[in-house]
Write a protein that holds these residues in place. Structure first.
Motif, PDB file in Angstrom:
ATOM      1  N   GLY A  89       0.813  -1.218   0.000  1.00  9.41           N
ATOM      2  CA  GLY A  89       0.000   0.000   0.000  1.00  9.41           C
ATOM      3  C   GLY A  89       0.840   1.258   0.000  1.00  9.41           C
ATOM      4  O   GLY A  89       0.501   2.252  -0.663  1.00  9.41           O
ATOM      5  N   ASN A  90       1.967   1.243   0.712  1.00 13.01           N
ATOM      6  CA  ASN A  90       2.827   2.438   0.785  1.00 13.01           C
ATOM      7  C   ASN A  90       3.467   2.761  -0.561  1.00 13.01           C
ATOM      8  O   ASN A  90       3.534   3.918  -0.969  1.00 13.01           O
ATOM      9  CB  ASN A  90       3.915   2.264   1.861  1.00 13.01           C
ATOM     10  N   GLU A  91       3.925   1.714  -1.249  1.00 15.20           N
ATOM     11  CA  GLU A  91       4.512   1.925  -2.594  1.00 15.20           C
ATOM     12  C   GLU A  91       3.443   2.479  -3.532  1.00 15.20           C
ATOM     13  O   GLU A  91       3.711   3.351  -4.356  1.00 15.20           O
ATOM     14  CB  GLU A  91       5.015   0.595  -3.174  1.00 15.20           C
ATOM     15  N   LEU A  92       2.227   1.963  -3.393  1.00 16.31           N
ATOM     16  CA  LEU A  92       1.146   2.386  -4.277  1.00 16.31           C
ATOM     17  C   LEU A  92       0.777   3.852  -4.056  1.00 16.31           C
ATOM     18  O   LEU A  92       0.517   4.580  -5.011  1.00 16.31           O
ATOM     19  CB  LEU A  92      -0.084   1.496  -4.097  1.00 16.31           C
ATOM     20  N   LYS A  93       0.773   4.290  -2.789  1.00 18.16           N
ATOM     21  CA  LYS A  93       0.475   5.708  -2.488  1.00 18.16           C
ATOM     22  C   LYS A  93       1.410   6.620  -3.276  1.00 18.16           C
ATOM     23  O   LYS A  93       1.004   7.612  -3.855  1.00 18.16           O
ATOM     24  CB  LYS A  93       0.675   5.969  -0.984  1.00 18.16           C
ATOM     25  N   GLU A  94       2.677   6.240  -3.270  1.00 15.32           N
ATOM     26  CA  GLU A  94       3.711   7.010  -3.973  1.00 15.32           C
ATOM     27  C   GLU A  94       3.437   7.028  -5.476  1.00 15.32           C
ATOM     28  O   GLU A  94       3.532   8.056  -6.139  1.00 15.32           O
ATOM     29  CB  GLU A  94       5.070   6.337  -3.681  1.00 15.32           C
ATOM     30  N   GLU A  95       3.056   5.865  -6.025  1.00 14.74           N
ATOM     31  CA  GLU A  95       2.788   5.747  -7.460  1.00 14.74           C
ATOM     32  C   GLU A  95       1.553   6.561  -7.868  1.00 14.74           C
ATOM     33  O   GLU A  95       1.561   7.240  -8.887  1.00 14.74           O
ATOM     34  CB  GLU A  95       2.614   4.258  -7.836  1.00 14.74           C
ATOM     35  N   ILE A  96       0.497   6.518  -7.057  1.00 12.93           N
ATOM     36  CA  ILE A  96      -0.725   7.273  -7.380  1.00 12.93           C
ATOM     37  C   ILE A  96      -0.406   8.761  -7.460  1.00 12.93           C
ATOM     38  O   ILE A  96      -0.858   9.459  -8.368  1.00 12.93           O
ATOM     39  CB  ILE A  96      -1.835   6.979  -6.337  1.00 12.93           C
ATOM     40  N   TYR A  97       0.396   9.232  -6.526  1.00 16.30           N
ATOM     41  CA  TYR A  97       0.815  10.645  -6.515  1.00 16.30           C
ATOM     42  C   TYR A  97       1.646  10.953  -7.763  1.00 16.30           C
ATOM     43  O   TYR A  97       1.315  11.859  -8.543  1.00 16.30           O
ATOM     44  CB  TYR A  97       1.612  10.926  -5.240  1.00 16.30           C
ATOM     45  N   ASN A  98       2.700  10.171  -7.986  1.00 20.32           N
ATOM     46  CA  ASN A  98       3.615  10.434  -9.111  1.00 20.32           C
ATOM     47  C   ASN A  98       2.947  10.261 -10.470  1.00 20.32           C
ATOM     48  O   ASN A  98       3.254  10.970 -11.417  1.00 20.32           O
ATOM     49  CB  ASN A  98       4.833   9.501  -9.030  1.00 20.32           C
ATOM     50  N   GLN A  99       2.005   9.307 -10.563  1.00 20.57           N
ATOM     51  CA  GLN A  99       1.398   8.993 -11.857  1.00 20.57           C
ATOM     52  C   GLN A  99       0.536  10.125 -12.392  1.00 20.57           C
ATOM     53  O   GLN A  99       0.367  10.264 -13.588  1.00 20.57           O
ATOM     54  CB  GLN A  99       0.576   7.700 -11.715  1.00 20.57           C
ATOM     55  N   SER A 100       0.011  10.970 -11.504  1.00 19.11           N
ATOM     56  CA  SER A 100      -0.859  12.053 -11.981  1.00 19.11           C
ATOM     57  C   SER A 100      -0.075  13.094 -12.788  1.00 19.11           C
ATOM     58  O   SER A 100      -0.656  13.819 -13.586  1.00 19.11           O
ATOM     59  CB  SER A 100      -1.573  12.718 -10.800  1.00 19.11           C
ATOM     60  N   PHE A 101       1.234  13.171 -12.573  1.00 18.70           N
ATOM     61  CA  PHE A 101       2.039  14.120 -13.366  1.00 18.70           C
ATOM     62  C   PHE A 101       3.316  13.469 -13.902  1.00 18.70           C
ATOM     63  O   PHE A 101       4.265  14.135 -14.290  1.00 18.70           O
ATOM     64  CB  PHE A 101       2.382  15.376 -12.537  1.00 18.70           C
ATOM     65  N   GLY A 102       3.313  12.117 -13.921  1.00 24.35           N
ATOM     66  CA  GLY A 102       4.485  11.379 -14.415  1.00 24.35           C
ATOM     67  C   GLY A 102       4.133  10.545 -15.636  1.00 24.35           C
ATOM     68  O   GLY A 102       2.976  10.455 -16.026  1.00 24.35           O
ATOM     69  N   PRO A 103       5.138   9.900 -16.239  1.00 23.20           N
ATOM     70  CA  PRO A 103       4.927   9.211 -17.518  1.00 23.20           C
ATOM     71  C   PRO A 103       4.230   7.858 -17.403  1.00 23.20           C
ATOM     72  O   PRO A 103       4.177   7.251 -16.338  1.00 23.20           O
ATOM     73  CB  PRO A 103       6.354   9.015 -18.028  1.00 23.20           C
ATOM     74  N   VAL A 104       3.720   7.400 -18.546  1.00 21.29           N
ATOM     75  CA  VAL A 104       3.194   6.039 -18.678  1.00 21.29           C
ATOM     76  C   VAL A 104       4.218   5.275 -19.520  1.00 21.29           C
ATOM     77  O   VAL A 104       4.291   5.453 -20.738  1.00 21.29           O
ATOM     78  CB  VAL A 104       1.808   6.027 -19.373  1.00 21.29           C
ATOM     79  N   LYS A 105       5.019   4.431 -18.862  1.00 20.62           N
ATOM     80  CA  LYS A 105       6.085   3.699 -19.565  1.00 20.62           C
ATOM     81  C   LYS A 105       5.531   2.351 -20.041  1.00 20.62           C
ATOM     82  O   LYS A 105       5.846   1.298 -19.487  1.00 20.62           O
ATOM     83  CB  LYS A 105       7.277   3.511 -18.619  1.00 20.62           C
ATOM     84  N   TRP A 106       4.688   2.416 -21.069  1.00 14.32           N
ATOM     85  CA  TRP A 106       3.972   1.212 -21.498  1.00 14.32           C
ATOM     86  C   TRP A 106       4.888   0.184 -22.164  1.00 14.32           C
ATOM     87  O   TRP A 106       4.765  -1.020 -21.928  1.00 14.32           O
ATOM     88  CB  TRP A 106       2.804   1.587 -22.422  1.00 14.32           C
ATOM     89  N   VAL A 107       5.830   0.656 -22.977  1.00 16.78           N
ATOM     90  CA  VAL A 107       6.773  -0.273 -23.633  1.00 16.78           C
ATOM     91  C   VAL A 107       7.554  -1.032 -22.561  1.00 16.78           C
ATOM     92  O   VAL A 107       7.641  -2.268 -22.591  1.00 16.78           O
ATOM     93  CB  VAL A 107       7.739   0.481 -24.588  1.00 16.78           C
ATOM     94  N   ASP A 108       8.098  -0.309 -21.580  1.00 13.88           N
ATOM     95  CA  ASP A 108       8.867  -0.940 -20.493  1.00 13.88           C
ATOM     96  C   ASP A 108       7.993  -1.879 -19.661  1.00 13.88           C
ATOM     97  O   ASP A 108       8.458  -2.901 -19.169  1.00 13.88           O
ATOM     98  CB  ASP A 108       9.470   0.129 -19.569  1.00 13.88           C
ATOM     99  N   THR A 109       6.721  -1.508 -19.492  1.00 18.16           N
ATOM    100  CA  THR A 109       5.788  -2.337 -18.709  1.00 18.16           C
ATOM    101  C   THR A 109       5.612  -3.705 -19.368  1.00 18.16           C
ATOM    102  O   THR A 109       5.692  -4.747 -18.702  1.00 18.16           O
ATOM    103  CB  THR A 109       4.414  -1.619 -18.592  1.00 18.16           C
ATOM    104  N   ILE A 110       5.366  -3.698 -20.677  1.00 14.47           N
ATOM    105  CA  ILE A 110       5.155  -4.968 -21.400  1.00 14.47           C
ATOM    106  C   ILE A 110       6.452  -5.790 -21.395  1.00 14.47           C
ATOM    107  O   ILE A 110       6.426  -7.015 -21.216  1.00 14.47           O
ATOM    108  CB  ILE A 110       4.639  -4.708 -22.838  1.00 14.47           C
ATOM    109  N   GLU A 111       7.579  -5.118 -21.543  1.00 14.06           N
ATOM    110  CA  GLU A 111       8.870  -5.836 -21.507  1.00 14.06           C
ATOM    111  C   GLU A 111       9.113  -6.457 -20.128  1.00 14.06           C
ATOM    112  O   GLU A 111       9.621  -7.570 -20.021  1.00 14.06           O
ATOM    113  CB  GLU A 111      10.005  -4.891 -21.920  1.00 14.06           C
TER     114      GLU A 111
END
Length: 303
Positions: A237-259
Motif C-alpha cells: 500500500g505504501n509503494e502504491l500511495k507514492e505511485e498514485i501521486y507520481n502517476q498524476s504528473f508522471g509518464p506512462v512507460k507502457w513499452v517498459d511495462t510490457i517488456e
C-alpha cells in the motif's frame, strides 16, 4: 507454464452504451454495478448506458466509467477461474489494475477514480495545455528535440516503439509538432483532450490526490502491479500511495511495462475493458505475446 497478466485500458476507449450488455445479462455484474452507482455522488449510470456522448466524454464521467466496466469484466473473468499473476493499466487503467490486484475493493477503486477525474478536470481547466501524438520517431530522439523547445513540453506516454505522446503548454506543443515533423516524424498531431495529462503541469492534481488518499486503506497484495511511472513491481500500500501521486504528473512507460511482464515469464495477456487499443500496442511491442481482448459479455462467454 507461462504466466498471465491482466492489463486495463485508459481514457479514449469509452463509448455510449459501454457495459450495458453486461449489466442486463449478468446478475453478479448488475449487483456490482448498482453498488458502484450507489457509492458515487453523481449519476454515472445514465451517461454510461444512454449518453449523451458530450457528458460521457467529460473526464469526471469517463474515468470512473472505464474503471467500473473494466473491474466488473475482471470479476467475471476471475469467476471463470482465470486469475492474473501480474496486473498493469494504461494511465487511468492503472486504477482498474489497483482494484484487480486487491489494493482497494471494486467500488472504492471506482470512487477514487471519480475523485481523480474531477481534480484532473479542475487542474486542466486552469492550465492552457494539451497533448499530441508523435508517430514514426523513437522516443529518445523526440526527447532530444523537446529539450530545444521553449516552454513546458514533455514526453509522457511511451505507447509503443514508434508512438509517443507529448504533453505541455499549448504553444510549446504546437512548436514541438512543427519541429518533430521537420526532423523526420511521420506524424505529429494534437489530440482532442482537455488537458496536458501526465505532464508536470498536472502536479497540483497529485497534491489533491495525496490528500484524498488519507481517507483510504490500501492493502498489501499477492498480485504484483507494474507501475506506470517506473515499470517496476508494486505490492504494498505504501509503494502504491507514492505511485498514485507520481502517476498524476508522471509518464506512462507502457513499452517498459510490457517488456517487464515478458521478462517475468508472462506469455498470455488479457486486455480487460472497453475497446482493443492495448492489444494493438502490445503486438507492436512484442509479437510473441498472446493477447486476448475481454470487452463484452460475449467475449467472456466465448472464452
Amino acid at each position: 507454464m507461462g504466466k498471465i497478466a491482466f492489463v486495463f485500458p485508459g481514457q479514449g476507449t469509452q463509448f455510449v452504451g459501454m457495459g450495458k450488455d453486461i449489466y442486463e445479462n449478468n446478475a453478479l455484474a448488475r449487483e456490482e454495478y448498482d453498488k458502484i452507482f450507489k457509492n458515487l455522488s453523481f449519476d454515472l449510470k445514465t451517461p454510461m448506458f444512454d449518453g449523451p456522448e458530450e457528458i460521457l466524454k467529460k473526464t469526471k464521467y469517463t474515468q470512473p466509467a472505464i474503471v467500473a466496466m473494466s473491474l466488473i469484466l475482471d470479476k467475471l473473468l476471475k469467476q471463470k477461474g482465470i486469475n492474473p499473476d501480474f496486473v498493469a493499466g494504461h494511465s487511468v487503467g492503472e486504477y482498474s489494475a489497483i482494484g484487480s490486484a486487491g489494493f482497494l475493493s471494486l467500488d472504492e477503486a471506482v470512487k477514487l477514480t471519480s475523485f481523480r477525474g474531477e481534480v484532473m478536470n479542475e487542474i486542466a481547466e486552469k492550465v492552457n495545455g494539451g497533448m499530441a501524438a508523435v508517430i514514426g520517431m523513437s522516443s529518445d530522439k523526440i526527447q532530444e528535440f523537446l529539450k530545444t523547445i521553449p516552454g513546458i513540453v514533455e514526453a509522457v506516454n511511451f505507447n509503443e516503439p514508434k508512438q509517443t505522446v507529448i504533453a505541455g503548454e499549448k504553444e510549446a506543443i504546437e512548436k514541438a509538432c512543427e519541429i518533430l515533423k521537420e526532423n523526420g516524424a511521420r506524424r505529429a498531431m494534437p489530440l482532442a483532450v482537455s488537458g496536458p495529462f501526465h505532464s508536470s503541469l498536472m502536479k497540483p492534481a497529485g497534491e489533491k490526490l495525496k490528500e484524498e488518499l488519507k481517507k483510504y486503506t490500501l492493502n498489501n497484495t499477492s498480485i504484483k502491479l507494474v507501475a506506470n511511472t517506473t515499470a517496476e513491481f508494486i505490492s504494498t500500500g505504501n509503494e502504491l500511495k507514492e505511485e498514485i501521486y507520481n502517476q498524476s504528473f508522471g509518464p506512462v512507460k507502457w513499452v517498459d511495462t510490457i517488456e517487464k511482464l515478458k521478462e517475468n515469464g508472462v506469455e498470455t495477456i488479457y486486455e480487460i475493458g472497453p475497446g482493443k487499443v492495448l492489444s494493438g500496442l502490445i503486438r507492436k511491442i512484442d509479437k510473441s505475446l498472446k493477447v486476448i481482448s475481454v470487452n463484452s459479455i460475449a467475449a467472456i462467454e466465448n472464452l
